[in-house]
Each structure stands twice: as C-alpha cells, then as structure tokens.
Design an enzyme around this catalytic site. Sequence first.
Site, PDB file in Angstrom:
ATOM      1  CD  GLU A  57      -1.799  -2.381   1.557  1.00  0.00           C
ATOM      2  OE1 GLU A  57      -0.610  -2.656   1.842  1.00  0.00           O
ATOM      3  OE2 GLU A  57      -2.723  -3.208   1.670  1.00  0.00           O
ATOM      4  CG  PHE A  82      -9.956  -9.872  10.744  1.00  0.00           C
ATOM      5  CD1 PHE A  82      -8.716 -10.310  11.188  1.00  0.00           C
ATOM      6  CD2 PHE A  82     -10.212  -9.847   9.387  1.00  0.00           C
ATOM      7  CE1 PHE A  82      -7.747 -10.715  10.277  1.00  0.00           C
ATOM      8  CE2 PHE A  82      -9.243 -10.254   8.474  1.00  0.00           C
ATOM      9  CZ  PHE A  82      -8.014 -10.694   8.928  1.00  0.00           C
ATOM     10  CD  GLN A  83      -7.512  -7.457   7.098  1.00  0.00           C
ATOM     11  OE1 GLN A  83      -8.393  -7.168   6.307  1.00  0.00           O
ATOM     12  NE2 GLN A  83      -6.355  -7.979   6.712  1.00  0.00           N
ATOM     13  CE  LYS A  87     -17.365  -6.345   2.968  1.00  0.00           C
ATOM     14  NZ  LYS A  87     -16.772  -7.674   3.237  1.00  0.00           N
ATOM     15  CG  MET A 138      22.996  11.674   3.023  1.00  0.00           C
ATOM     16  SD  MET A 138      24.173  12.729   2.130  1.00  0.00           S
ATOM     17  CE  MET A 138      23.175  13.336   0.777  1.00  0.00           C
TER      18      MET A 138
END
Lengths: 585, 173
Positions: free
Chosen positions: A53, A115-116, A165, A483
């Site tokens: 993502e 969940f999630q 949802k 760097m």
Amino acid sequence: MSEETLSGAEIIIRALVDQGVDVVFGYPGGAVLPIYDALFQQNSVRHILVRHEQGAVHAAEGYARSTGKVGVVLVTSGPGATNAVTGLTDALMDSVPVVCLTGQVATHMIGNDAFQEADTIGITRPCTKHNYLVKDVNDLARVMHEAFYVSRTGRPGPVVVDLPKDVQLATGNYIGREDVKHRTYAPQNVGDSGLIEEAAELIANAKRPVFYTGGGVINSGDRATEALRSFVRATGYPITSTLMGLGAYPASDKQFLGMLGMHGMYEANLAMAHCDVMIAIGSRFDDRVTGRLDAFSPGSKKIHVDIDPSSINKNVIVDIGIVGDCGLVTEALMAAWKKQKGKPDKDAHGKWWADIEKWRARDCLAYENPGDVIKPQYALERLRELTCGKDLYVTTEVGQHQMWAAQFLPFEDPKHWMTSGGLGTMGYGLPAAIGVQMAHPDALVIDVAGEASILMNIQELSTAVQHRLPVKILILNNQYMGMVRQWQELLHDARYSESYMDALPDFVKLAEAFGATGLRAERPDQVDDVIKAMIETDGVVVAEIAVDPKENCYPMIPSGAAHTEMILGSDSTSAKVSDSGLALV
Amino acid sequence: MNDLPIEKRARSHTISVLVDNEAGVLARVIGLFSGRGYNIESLTVAEVDPENELSRITVLTSGTPQVIEQIKAQLGRLVPVHKVADLTVAGRHVSRELALLKVTSEGEPRVESLRIADIFRARVVDSTNTSFVFELTGATDKINAFVELMKPLGLIEVSRTGVAAISRGPDPL
C-alpha cells in the site's frame, strides 16, 4: 439538485468519474470488496494493482505531481491503511494532492477491535490535510467531492476518506460535484494589494536581489510557472530553486543559479547569503535550505509569497509576507513592479552579477575522475547527455544519488522531477515512477536510485511488469547507504555503523526474476552502453551501475552551519560541526 | 524574563476558535498543539450555535509572538475551523471560569470556609454535616485565590471548567 439512488460503492465510483479520475492505485481486501466489485463492473476508472500500500500512495503522488491532477488510492482497512501512512505523510510534507480511500469495518463494529480494524482516522489525522469517516451513505457523495476539493485547493495535500463496509453496501442518494459547496474551507488566493505594492517597490530598488522559489510554484500550475518565468526574465535578477521547485524555471537559463541548500550550488547559497532583497515564492524556508537560522541571509529584506499562512514567519521572520496563490501574486507583483518610477540600479546589478559569476567560476560540482572506477557524477552526466532531447521524467529515491540527480540532471520544465523532499522517504522513486508512467505512457521515465533505497519498495517491479509500465531504474550501487556513510565519515570519525549494505542481491537476476531486463556496468567504458541499452530496451529495465563506494556528495553545508560555511569537494574531508550542529538531522 | 527582547518573551494569550461541531474536531485541535509542541494552559469547548452546528473552543496558551502567530495560522489551516481570534491581541475581553470545590471540615474551619465563600460570592450547591460543595465563577486569578484559601480548611477536591472568554464591546467574533 439531481439525486439518484445508488449503492455506496457505486456512489464512490460515480464520484471518482465526476472528479475526472481515470486511474486508481490500490490493493484489495475484505473491507473494500464492495468497491472492488463496483470497479469490476465499469470501464471508466482503471485500477493499478500495487504490491504494497505504501507503493500505491507513492504511485498516486507520482501521477499527481507529473500531471497536476489529484492522485487516487484505494486500500483496505487495518494494515491496508497503516501501510499507507508513510505515503500519506510524504504527500503531506511535499504538498501533493492525493485522495486515499480506506476500507473500514462495519459501523456497528467500530471500536470493538474487529478483524483488520484500525483507528484510521485517529492514525491519519496528523499525516493528512484532512480526513473523513463516512457513517451515513447519504453523506458519501458530498464527502467524496469535498475530499477532492480540499486535497486540490489551497496548499494541496492528502485527504483520507474512511469507508465502513456497511456504508459501501447501503443505498443512498448521489449528488454531483457542482452541488457541493464546502462550509468552511476557502483558501485565500488573491494577495493583499498593499503588500504587493510594497514588495514591488522593494524589488525595483534592490541592488543585490535573488529569487528563491519552490514547489509551490509548480503546485500552483502552469500559469504560475509562466508568471515566474516572465517576471524573472523581465527583472534580469538571479534565481535559485529548492529541490522541490526544480523545473519551474529552466535550468539552462543564464539567470538560473541552480538548486540551493545543504547540497546546493555554491553560487546559489552565496547569493542567498549576500543578497539585499530576497523574493521567496512558493518556498518554505526549510532547514535544508536555511542552514543555521541566525546566520541565514542576515542583511536582506525578505518577501515571502505562500498560499499557506502558517508557512510565513514559521522558520524565518520576513519583512513582507503575502498570502496567496503563487501564480496570481507573481502576476500582480510583476504588474506593480512595471509601474515603479525609479530606474533600476544597473551598476549595482552589474556588480552583483559579477560577484555571482565569480562564485560560479568555482565550479562547485567539479569532481575528480581518474577513470579507473565509475564516479556516480559521471554516470549522471552520461545519463544527461544520452537522454538529451527526450521527453524525460525523473524520480528518485532518497540519499546521495538524489542530491547528485538534482545537481547533474537538467530540469527545463515543471512536473518532470518527482522526489521525496520533505519526508525523505527511501523507496519513493520506483512506485512514483510507475505513477508517472501511467500518466505519460510514451515518456521516458527513469527512477534514479541507490541500492539501499530501491530495496525498500522493490516489490513494485512486479506492478510495473504486470501493467506494462516500462519504467527504467538506474541504480547507482555504492554498496553503502551513501548519505549515512558520508555523515559517519564527516561527523563520526568514519565509524561506519550499520551503513554497509551486505548481502546485496544480484540486481540483474533480480530484474529477470520479476520479468524485467537487468543490466550492469562495472567499468567507466561500459556506462554509455548500459544507459543506451536501458533507454532502448522495451519494458521495465533495471540498470545497475557499480560506482565508487567512497564518493561523497558536495558541496555540503554541514548541519548547524551557515551558507557561507559550505565545504566543497576539493576541501578537507572532515567537516567542522558544532555540538549543537551534531544534534541536527 | 523581562530583560528579554519582546520577540523572545513568552506571553499568555486567549484564543477563540469557532469550529464545525463534528466528530473529532477537538482531537484535531489538541493534536495540533501536542504535535507541534505548543502549550495548552486551559481549554474549553461547547456547542454555541446548534442551528449552524458550531462549537467554540477557547484556548489559553503561551508563547513568543512568533509562536502565537504560528498557533493561529496552524489553527486557521484546519479544515473545520471557521474563525480564529486572539482576544488578547484584539483588545479588552472578559474571561471567566467556573469551579466546584469540595471542602470537608467540622467546627470552626467549617464556619470559616462559609465566611470566605461569602466574601468571594461563592454559592453552596451541596452540603452535608461534614462537607460543602462550593460553586464559584470568576477570573482565573480569583479562583486560584479561593482555592488557596480553602486548602487549609479541608479542601479535598476541585473541578474547574477552564476559561470561557468573549471580547468586550458591541462587535461579535
């Protein structure tokens, strides 16, 4: 007012289409299945499936920055949203318009550790310009349109819309974008005319002026770029740009002093240090630019144009702060400047340019090139030559290679240079290049990368291959986090703590494993062939250039030092850094 | 402290913020203060215009002029914010706090607490044989003074609202 009843998921797609969205970067999951189902049943919006993502947000950023449009991201709840956080923060720091749609568990389950489930609104509040949780499907269309409006206008930034949802499945009314007016958010675009008059007078009477412009000019749009170019040319004054502003003014122009700041050009930083009038447009006096604040351009009157009132007087107190759109204010400044009665001080300007030419003659980018090993600067010089005249877009990762790319590649036009400036996100370049290539299918899109950064989002090679987005990845492999290594050499007595990249993959085989082409140059005489092959080969190409592991990036203003305390490549190899400077990043 | 030049002197400011009364708006304001390292000395919030769904937040903060300017600009940047006003800069204003104090005592201290409450025009809003709850409204200094006086007289609990403020004169925010 036109109203229609649709499912939440359909409302979302409809709003995207209404907002002119043609592509969404995303990754499906349980909490966004209804939206993915609606996506499946239409042909207006294309979906680019990423592999992580974070990559989706950077791709949307690349798309947004190379087009000026809003980039759109679609991810699921929980880990989908938390993985997007780095990208959102990056977009916030660099003022990139992104709308990120996140799935959420059903409204009745919010707060139950489902969940999630994650508190996406809470988590993303400080890393977005604004965010919304939509609890009622009848708010959905309005929120979608508002999200685009907020993201795009004023100082652009990321906006999250969290979508439970059940709201995606419920049916509700759709309203078009023209029916949505925001209650509060109305950025101030037109600058104060009194301040513009004052500023114009200061500009007209300047003896040692310098324009210091930034990404705000590019964000404002083509009109701002045009206004800046005509104003700078009309005045004949020197101009320097931040990392984010490169391309707003053509790099090849004589008045352009190059990038300023920590790894900026000697002439640019000295012009800032010694100017008497500084005209800052769409730049924000970032610490990478100012160096030590109490020594920052001590003798100058400062004019600052910015659309974000909080940018003015944040780090540096200015004499005239003008809140407004860079394009409109620059146009107004030029008009007011033309009306000034006094004659420009030609003598003073002549002397000022003579000073600048003297600084320029130091040739601060000069480097030793004995020819037995590939210098990273040499590789980029060759890239510059071999891409000359091509429709080239460049993205980068973060580190030495990024600074070298900014120094050595020519940026003639805005929206052709995408780099993570504010947040400094390693792993930005490859997904951003994918977004750029999506917007410009026929252009040559090159991610200038380091071997450490590229590994942070290497999985996106798979995205590029799947969607036939022929991005080119030029890896300057110095086997170190360069760097970090450079700072350890200069500031920590060369104790290279954990900066060596051990157990690196074989990048050629890695590319092949992903279905891309892999190339490698190990000697200077191979560089041209590899770069040419990279450009000419169809499809995704990974070109690894094995460069000098010990090369440092100069010029450099050590942390906590002033513009006048730059170290150049030919100077000694240790930087004098104060104790307070050591604490700075 | 007063030896410092004015631009380096931290000063208290009362800032009024008119916001959309929507979920999370207070979190945005508080997150802004904590995230950017600004002080909050007191913070009050309540809906003030139900018809237009507006709430008013009053923040008592302190900082140098540059920091106060930043705070106001950052507040103004929040999307649900309608208006930011610095009452301290704008001119004279009234600021008031309400405090509830629970004092438990018997005998002389109990009588003394009543006497002092009378001087401060505090009201007794609850009483038992061994306790009082006093309600007091006033400027922060007055409430501080009352709290100090009640401490030796059996003060066991304080609840304060934080400052609500409004400008003097006929003009609205």
